[in-house]
Design an enzyme around this catalytic site. Structure first.
Site, PDB file in Angstrom:
ATOM      1  N   ALA A 157       1.127  -1.025   0.004  1.00 12.70           N
ATOM      2  CA  ALA A 157       0.215  -0.492  -0.351  1.00 12.70           C
ATOM      3  C   ALA A 157       0.559   1.343   0.012  1.00 12.70           C
ATOM      4  CB  ALA A 157      -1.111  -0.147   1.161  1.00 12.70           C
ATOM      5  N   TYR A 158       2.146   1.045   0.643  1.00 13.99           N
ATOM      6  CA  TYR A 158       2.848   2.541   1.202  1.00 13.99           C
ATOM      7  C   TYR A 158       3.626   2.648  -0.235  1.00 13.99           C
ATOM      8  CZ  TYR A 158       6.602   5.623   2.312  1.00 13.99           C
ATOM      9  OH  TYR A 158       8.019   6.133   1.963  1.00 13.99           O
ATOM     10  N   ALA A 159       4.098   1.543  -1.253  1.00 16.69           N
ATOM     11  CA  ALA A 159       4.395   1.290  -2.208  1.00 16.69           C
ATOM     12  C   ALA A 159       3.703   2.035  -3.674  1.00 16.69           C
ATOM     13  CB  ALA A 159       4.933   0.558  -2.559  1.00 16.69           C
ATOM     14  N   SER A 161       1.496   3.659  -3.332  1.00 14.21           N
ATOM     15  CA  SER A 161       1.594   6.047  -2.822  1.00 14.21           C
ATOM     16  C   SER A 161       2.440   6.444  -3.388  1.00 14.21           C
ATOM     17  CB  SER A 161       0.847   6.025  -1.052  1.00 14.21           C
ATOM     18  OG  SER A 161       1.799   6.225  -0.421  1.00 14.21           O
TER      19      SER A 161
END
Length: 249
Positions: A157-159, A161
């Protein structure tokens, strides 16, 4: 490079997320470079004030402004404050961000939405104001991450974003054709900040530190040095993502 400057003769930089971690190092480095700095913080007024005090004690010029980077009216007011206090905006650094980690199958979708609101919408909203207001000879610098290449478990999810940031930056660079404004992204690797260290045991931190040929974690000042380059002399670097990660593959 344009000779436009603030009334005080300094270039003017807005740094979101400037009250801590990499953002603070960036704010202090740009101030040391001679820029007046507007530190945009989310909620910790005391910490932002400490950064302002540190900059002014060193002979620099800075103010702190509270803003939600994902709220367009709040961001517009932060840019208004920069123009009111210093006469204009030359550099915008999108350093605000949050990192919430979990395997994809277990990611809380409320956390997913909160992270994307800050990291994607926040970057877009700040960049939108920057595109409208940054003066000729200026620079817009967004923050990505080296995790987009590493594909580490729990970082999906972070990647995702930050991959959006990689997509936004070169498009905006082309949209600003003819205005002498550069747009780039910086992609740090593992860096010794509370954002990275939170929730990790010593074994994990040591393992990630040794992933780079330099065998250490990055320091906030390492990334600030790259931002300083893009914010000043790097007029022929445009539409790029620069990986500031010590050689991490």
């Amino acid at each position: 490079m344009s000779t436009q400057r603030s009334e005080q003769g300094r270039r003017v930089a807005i740094v979101t997320g400037g009250s801590g971690g990499i953002g603070r190092a960036v704010a202090e480095r740009l101030a040391a470079d001679g820029q007046s700095v507007v530190i945009v913080y989310a909620g910790n007024k005391a910490t932002a004030g400490e950064v302002v005090d540190a900059i002014t004690a060193s002979g620099g010029s800075a103010i702190a402004v509270q803003a939600d980077v994902a709220d367009e009216q709040s961001v517009e007011q932060a840019f208004d404050a920069a123009e009111r206090e210093f006469g204009g905006v030359d550099v915008v650094v999108n350093a605000a961000g949050i990192m919430l980690l979990a395997p994809l199958a277990e990611m809380d979708l409320a956390d997913f939405d909160r992270m994307h609101r800050t990291n994607v919408r926040g970057t877009f909203v700040v960049a939108q104001q920057a595109a409208r207001r940054v003066r000729g000879g200026g620079a817009i610098i967004n923050f990505s991450t080296s995790v987009t290449k590493l594909a580490l478990p729990t970082y999906s999810a972070y990647a995702a974003s930050k991959a959006a940031v990689d997509a936004i930056s070169p498009v905006l660079a082309k949209e600003l054709r003819g205005r002498d404004i550069t747009v780039n992204a910086v992609a740090p690797g593992p860096t010794a900040t509370p954002l990275f260290l939170r929730g990790k045991d010593e074994e994990t931190i040591d393992r990630m530190a040794h992933m780079t040929p330099l065998e250490r974690l990055g320091r906030p000042e390492d990334t600030a040095e790259v931002v300083s380059f893009l914010a000043g002399p790097a007029r022929w670097v445009n539409g790029q993502t620069l990986y500031a990660n010590g050689g991490l593959a």
